[in-house]
Design a protein around this motif. Sequence first.
Motif, short mmCIF file in Angstrom:
data_model
loop_
_atom_site.label_atom_id
_atom_site.label_comp_id
_atom_site.label_asym_id
_atom_site.label_seq_id
_atom_site.Cartn_x
_atom_site.Cartn_y
_atom_site.Cartn_z
N ALA A 7 0.92 -1.53 0.40
CA ALA A 7 -0.43 0.17 0.22
C ALA A 7 1.14 1.40 0.41
O ALA A 7 0.37 2.90 -0.57
CB ALA A 7 -1.15 0.22 1.15
N LYS A 8 1.86 1.41 0.48
CA LYS A 8 2.71 2.66 1.08
C LYS A 8 3.27 2.24 -0.67
O LYS A 8 3.79 3.58 -1.15
CB LYS A 8 4.53 1.96 1.63
CG LYS A 8 3.39 2.66 3.60
CD LYS A 8 5.08 2.43 4.21
CE LYS A 8 3.57 1.84 6.27
NZ LYS A 8 5.47 1.99 6.86
N ALA A 9 3.93 1.87 -1.51
CA ALA A 9 4.63 1.87 -2.49
C ALA A 9 3.33 2.07 -3.57
O ALA A 9 3.90 2.95 -4.46
CB ALA A 9 5.22 0.26 -2.67
N SER A 10 2.37 1.59 -3.33
CA SER A 10 1.25 1.77 -4.62
C SER A 10 1.50 3.69 -3.90
O SER A 10 1.02 4.20 -5.01
CB SER A 10 0.18 1.18 -4.53
OG SER A 10 -1.17 1.49 -4.73
N ARG A 11 1.21 3.62 -2.60
CA ARG A 11 1.38 5.18 -2.39
C ARG A 11 2.08 6.30 -3.04
O ARG A 11 1.75 7.35 -3.72
CB ARG A 11 0.56 5.50 -1.55
CG ARG A 11 -0.73 4.85 -0.59
CD ARG A 11 -0.74 4.85 0.86
NE ARG A 11 -0.55 6.85 1.55
CZ ARG A 11 -0.47 6.55 2.53
NH1 ARG A 11 -1.15 5.83 3.24
NH2 ARG A 11 0.05 8.05 2.95
N VAL A 12 3.10 5.48 -2.48
CA VAL A 12 4.32 6.55 -3.52
C VAL A 12 4.27 6.63 -5.06
O VAL A 12 4.63 7.70 -5.74
CB VAL A 12 5.38 5.67 -2.93
CG1 VAL A 12 7.12 6.49 -3.62
CG2 VAL A 12 6.19 5.61 -1.27
N ASP A 13 4.06 5.32 -5.83
CA ASP A 13 3.61 5.32 -6.90
C ASP A 13 2.59 6.60 -7.11
O ASP A 13 3.50 7.19 -8.95
CB ASP A 13 3.47 3.93 -7.67
CG ASP A 13 4.97 2.90 -7.27
OD1 ASP A 13 5.87 3.42 -7.30
OD2 ASP A 13 4.40 1.84 -7.46
N ARG A 14 1.74 6.40 -6.66
CA ARG A 14 1.05 7.49 -7.33
C ARG A 14 1.49 8.71 -6.49
O ARG A 14 0.76 9.99 -8.23
CB ARG A 14 -0.38 7.28 -6.47
CG ARG A 14 -1.72 6.13 -7.55
CD ARG A 14 -2.59 6.16 -6.31
NE ARG A 14 -2.76 6.10 -4.84
CZ ARG A 14 -2.76 4.97 -4.32
NH1 ARG A 14 -2.82 4.45 -4.52
NH2 ARG A 14 -3.01 5.66 -2.82
N ALA A 15 1.97 9.11 -6.13
CA ALA A 15 2.32 10.39 -5.40
C ALA A 15 3.22 11.24 -6.95
O ALA A 15 3.20 12.16 -7.13
CB ALA A 15 3.11 10.31 -4.97
N CYS A 16 4.44 10.06 -7.33
CA CYS A 16 5.60 10.25 -8.33
C CYS A 16 4.56 10.14 -10.01
O CYS A 16 4.84 11.50 -9.94
CB CYS A 16 6.25 9.24 -8.16
SG CYS A 16 7.49 8.26 -7.41
N GLU A 17 3.79 9.57 -9.38
CA GLU A 17 2.64 10.03 -10.56
C GLU A 17 2.43 11.61 -11.33
O GLU A 17 2.22 11.85 -12.48
CB GLU A 17 2.03 8.78 -11.21
CG GLU A 17 2.14 7.49 -11.66
CD GLU A 17 1.06 6.55 -12.09
OE1 GLU A 17 -0.07 6.91 -11.55
OE2 GLU A 17 1.50 5.14 -11.77
N ARG A 18 1.93 11.99 -9.83
CA ARG A 18 1.29 13.22 -9.70
C ARG A 18 2.23 14.37 -10.63
O ARG A 18 1.46 15.07 -10.80
CB ARG A 18 0.50 13.40 -8.22
CG ARG A 18 -1.04 12.24 -8.34
CD ARG A 18 -1.87 12.52 -7.57
NE ARG A 18 -1.20 13.10 -5.92
CZ ARG A 18 -0.97 12.10 -5.17
NH1 ARG A 18 -1.61 11.23 -5.53
NH2 ARG A 18 -0.46 12.22 -4.37
N ALA A 22 3.17 17.00 -12.99
CA ALA A 22 2.82 18.74 -12.73
C ALA A 22 3.02 19.10 -13.85
O ALA A 22 3.39 20.26 -14.24
CB ALA A 22 2.09 18.39 -11.38
N VAL A 23 4.47 18.47 -13.45
CA VAL A 23 5.82 19.06 -14.12
C VAL A 23 5.53 18.97 -15.28
O VAL A 23 5.95 20.32 -16.26
CB VAL A 23 6.85 18.06 -13.96
CG1 VAL A 23 8.18 18.90 -14.90
CG2 VAL A 23 7.27 17.85 -12.25
N ASP A 24 5.16 18.22 -15.65
CA ASP A 24 4.51 18.64 -17.54
C ASP A 24 3.79 19.23 -17.71
O ASP A 24 3.84 20.07 -18.75
CB ASP A 24 3.98 16.85 -17.97
CG ASP A 24 4.74 15.48 -17.88
OD1 ASP A 24 5.43 15.60 -18.24
OD2 ASP A 24 4.59 14.03 -17.67
#
Length: 91
Positions: A7-18, A22-24
């Motif tokens: 669950a933590k890895a999934s939350r980190v992955d979603r945060a990285c995607e967001r 945002a950078v894009d």
Amino acid sequence: MSTSSIAKASRVDRACERLEAAVDRLETAILERPQAGTGDALQALERENAQLRDLNRSATEQLDGAIRKLERILAAPVGNSPENAAGQAED
């Protein structure tokens, strides 16, 4: 791997995607920003700078004139001073 770490890895992955999204969006906004007004703004600032230089030059000339006038006044003999009276007696 435990459910908690997944669950933590999934939350980190979603945060990285967001973050990447945002950078894009920021990069796109920067690239699409209108550039047409830049030249006009620069010319307006250059005109204002020239006007301010002229005003500065004029103020400097006026101040220099006022200083010279004050120096002449201070250097002139005073009407009833002992130095002036002695100078008039010698004439």
